[in-house]
Motif scaffolding. Structure first.
Motif, PDB file in Angstrom:
ATOM      1  N   ILE A   2       0.674  -1.362  -0.096  1.00  0.00           N
ATOM      2  CA  ILE A   2      -0.219  -0.001   0.004  1.00  0.00           C
ATOM      3  C   ILE A   2       0.974   1.291  -0.079  1.00  0.00           C
ATOM      4  CG2 ILE A   2      -1.505   1.383   1.338  1.00  0.00           C
ATOM      5  CD1 ILE A   2      -2.917  -1.528   2.458  1.00  0.00           C
ATOM      6  N   ALA A   3       2.028   1.047   0.681  1.00  0.00           N
ATOM      7  CA  ALA A   3       3.059   2.510   0.974  1.00  0.00           C
ATOM      8  C   ALA A   3       3.467   2.695  -0.638  1.00  0.00           C
ATOM      9  CB  ALA A   3       4.076   2.038   1.665  1.00  0.00           C
ATOM     10  N   LEU A   4       3.977   1.387  -1.190  1.00  0.00           N
ATOM     11  CA  LEU A   4       4.434   1.520  -2.775  1.00  0.00           C
ATOM     12  C   LEU A   4       3.382   2.189  -3.679  1.00  0.00           C
ATOM     13  CD1 LEU A   4       6.710   0.744  -4.576  1.00  0.00           C
ATOM     14  CD2 LEU A   4       5.559  -1.314  -5.041  1.00  0.00           C
ATOM     15  N   TRP A   6       1.050   4.241  -2.559  1.00  0.00           N
ATOM     16  CA  TRP A   6       0.695   5.521  -2.524  1.00  0.00           C
ATOM     17  C   TRP A   6       1.824   6.279  -3.292  1.00  0.00           C
ATOM     18  CZ3 TRP A   6       2.496  10.235  -0.863  1.00  0.00           C
ATOM     19  CH2 TRP A   6       1.587  11.051  -0.481  1.00  0.00           C
ATOM     20  N   LEU A   7       3.234   5.785  -3.373  1.00  0.00           N
ATOM     21  CA  LEU A   7       4.209   6.607  -3.682  1.00  0.00           C
ATOM     22  C   LEU A   7       4.077   6.530  -5.015  1.00  0.00           C
ATOM     23  CD1 LEU A   7       7.164   5.472  -1.518  1.00  0.00           C
ATOM     24  CD2 LEU A   7       6.092   7.728  -1.641  1.00  0.00           C
TER      25      LEU A   7
ATOM     26  N   LEU B   4       0.770   1.481   8.118  1.00  0.00           N
ATOM     27  CA  LEU B   4       1.462   1.460   6.832  1.00  0.00           C
ATOM     28  C   LEU B   4       0.915   2.715   5.961  1.00  0.00           C
ATOM     29  CD1 LEU B   4       1.742  -1.933   5.074  1.00  0.00           C
ATOM     30  CD2 LEU B   4       3.624  -0.289   5.508  1.00  0.00           C
ATOM     31  N   LEU B   5      -0.390   2.957   5.980  1.00  0.00           N
ATOM     32  CA  LEU B   5      -1.042   4.039   5.356  1.00  0.00           C
ATOM     33  C   LEU B   5      -0.568   5.319   5.931  1.00  0.00           C
ATOM     34  CD1 LEU B   5      -4.691   2.973   5.156  1.00  0.00           C
ATOM     35  CD2 LEU B   5      -3.266   3.461   3.412  1.00  0.00           C
ATOM     36  N   SER B   8       3.217   5.942   4.884  1.00  0.00           N
ATOM     37  CA  SER B   8       3.167   6.197   3.590  1.00  0.00           C
ATOM     38  C   SER B   8       2.681   7.671   3.283  1.00  0.00           C
ATOM     39  CB  SER B   8       2.425   5.412   2.712  1.00  0.00           C
ATOM     40  OG  SER B   8       1.129   5.536   2.770  1.00  0.00           O
ATOM     41  N   GLN B   9       1.685   8.026   3.964  1.00  0.00           N
ATOM     42  CA  GLN B   9       1.320   9.552   3.933  1.00  0.00           C
ATOM     43  C   GLN B   9       2.213  10.471   4.630  1.00  0.00           C
ATOM     44  OE1 GLN B   9      -2.748  10.315   5.197  1.00  0.00           O
ATOM     45  NE2 GLN B   9      -2.960  11.721   3.662  1.00  0.00           N
ATOM     46  N   TRP B  11       5.351  10.108   4.867  1.00  0.00           N
ATOM     47  CA  TRP B  11       6.488  10.119   3.928  1.00  0.00           C
ATOM     48  C   TRP B  11       6.239  10.982   2.708  1.00  0.00           C
ATOM     49  CZ3 TRP B  11       8.940   5.105   1.224  1.00  0.00           C
ATOM     50  CH2 TRP B  11      10.137   5.409   0.651  1.00  0.00           C
TER      51      TRP B  11
END
Lengths: 108, 391
Positions: A2-4, A6-7, B4-5, B8-9, B11
């Motif tokens: 999910i992080a990937l 988002w990026l 994780l959300l 990521s946000q 970051w």
């Protein structure tokens, strides 16, 4: 993952000549739409790229939105089929459709 | 997941990578491609293909959710006052989502013949919002999916951020000789799937406005998963498939500007379950180019041979290969060879008099997706499917 995702979703700056690329694509796409002939559309795109120079990177957009540079593509993409047929390979007439076209494109 | 959300946000926020106030620019190829992607998403994940894929067998309930990130890149004006791309034109990714719901109720369940009634629906969505929000869109699609006959497609085709709804209500008759699935598709269509299970021969389409095969929204036909074990051959020999597809829809393409993608005809070939652990796939797009060559490895239980007798597939599946993407100058798309990777896992647990199952998969550059959205680059699709099988 999910992080990937988002990026990967981050926006990317577009090249300085993107407004001109859009005009060429719009002319070709409109040609195919109105004539049904992809070959004619691709030939016209080649001819356009041969005949015109992109000067979009020289436009001072301070105080205005950069999106205004795309007005030419918008107008061209929405030209009536009668006009598309009439203009043919005469790009000067295509580009006369909007004052914004002269801002970003010059004959070579 | 929530952690994780947040990471990521945070970051992304620190790096100022995104734009919170982006406005798509009409007239650009990206905007045009985005509209095409929205329409094609609605037909690709329509109720018809879902009904064939998931509801011919014993599955009683299926809830399938997909998120497709980076289906198109749309030039947009960022009106943020701060950040890396403030006050500039940038490429904003368009994301798609699809939710399918299916119910399958057995009325006759004998060895020689089975008769089931089913309901299959589809909700497709398109979004250009932050992914921390859109990641949940496939889940939220359950409400209109359940109410599809009432929602219909009142909001379809109204822009880049929209949704479309589709449903089929029908019945499946399945015997040792032939299987027929048919039903009402939306307000004016007739869905039809005919399959001969021993040979794998099948045909699948939806008729609208009469029985004209040349003007159907899509057409699939050929041999899919010819299973030699039904003829007494050992399972390790594998299952060949060879079929034709014509995609996407005739009626969803509302302007001739989309003609470049209007008549995509594909030959699909595969040899699955070789030695019960390897699959090979290839695709060829007629009049264009070979599209895909990939190889997959999986566990022995991955391909169920007798699904209707209660055999369940579970385990892991990893597929990797290359896709050849033709150049499409009129869409502003460069061609080239791209990698494709699929990782999938599924498992079942006996519960409530049946079996509860879950399928989770992630895919980079799905060949089918690139076929219908040729302007997608490094697209990532995620899928979560929840199932209940009656035993």
């Amino acid at each position: 993952m999910i992080a990937l995702l988002w990026l990967l979703g981050c926006g990317e700056k577009l090249p300085a000549d993107q407004p001109c690329i859009e005009v060429g694509t719009a002319i070709a796409n409109r040609t195919e739409t109105c004539t049904g002939k992809r070959g004619v559309a691709l030939d016209r795109l080649d001819l356009f790229e041969d005949e015109y120079l992109c000067v979009a990177d020289q436009v001072d957009v301070k105080g205005e939105e950069e999106a205004d540079l795309y007005e030419c593509a918008f107008i061209v993409r929405n030209l009536a089929c009668e006009l598309v047929e009439d203009y043919g390979d005469d790009f000067e007439r295509w580009l006369d459709s909007s004052e914004s076209c002269a801002q970003i494109l010059e004959p070579k | 997941m929530i952690a994780l959300l947040l990471v990521s946000q945070a970051w992304g926020g620190l790096l100022d990578w995104g734009c919170t106030n982006g406005h798509p620019i009409a007239g650009t190829a990206g905007f045009h491609n985005g509209l095409t992607a929205v329409r094609k998403n609605a037909t690709t994940y329509a109720a018809g293909s879902f009904a064939r894929r998931e509801l011919r067998g014993p599955k009683a309930v299926v809830w399938d959710m997909r998120m497709i990130a980076n289906a198109a890149t749309v030039p947009s004006q960022c009106r943020d006052q701060n950040g890396r791309i403030k006050q500039t034109v940038y490429g904003e990714p368009l994301d798609l989502a699809a939710t399918n719901i299916g119910f399958n109720i057995p009325l006759v369940d004998e060895d020689a013949a089975k008769f089931r009634v089913f309901y299959a629906s589809s909700v497709t969505q398109s979004m250009m919002w932050p992914r921390t929000v859109t990641i949940f869109a496939p889940m939220m699609g359950i409400y209109p999916a359940l109410l599809a006959p009432m929602v219909l497609d009142n909001n379809q085709g109204s822009g880049l951020g929209t949704f479309a709804v589709d449903f089929i209500a029908g019945a499946t008759f399945r015997s040792d000789v032939i299987s027929v699935q048919t039903g009402l598709a939306g307000a004016d269509g007739l869905y039809l799937d005919v399959t001969q299970d021993v040979s794998g021969l099948f045909a699948n389409t939806i008729f609208r406005n009469g029985f004209d095969l040349a003007n159907t929204p899509y057409l699939l036909g050929g041999v899919q998963n010819l299973d030699p074990t039904r003829l007494g051959v050992p399972a390790g020999v594998g299952m060949p498939s060879f079929y034709y597809s014509r995609l996407p829809t005739a009626d969803a393409l509302t302007t001739t500007a989309l003609a470049e993608a209007a008549t995509q005809e594909i030959l699909h070939g595969s040899y699955a379950d070789i030695a019960e652990m390897v699959d090979v796939h290839f695709e060829h797009q007629l009049d264009v180019a070979p599209r895909e060559l990939s190889i997959a490895g999986h566990n022995a239980e991955w391909h169920p041979r007798h699904e209707d007798d209660g055999e369940l597939a579970s385990g892991y599946y990893v597929r990797a290969g290359a896709i050849n993407l033709p150049e499409r100058r009129l869409l502003g798309v460069d061609g080239g060879v791209l990698p494709t990777v699929l990782i999938e896992g599924k498992g079942y647990e006996d519960n409530m008099g049946g079996a509860l199952g879950a399928v989770l998969s992630a895919r980079l550059n799905d060949p089918d997706l690139l076929l219908i959205h040729p302007y997608a680059r490094n697209s990532v699709s995620l899928r979560l499917s929840l199932e209940f099988i009656l035993k």
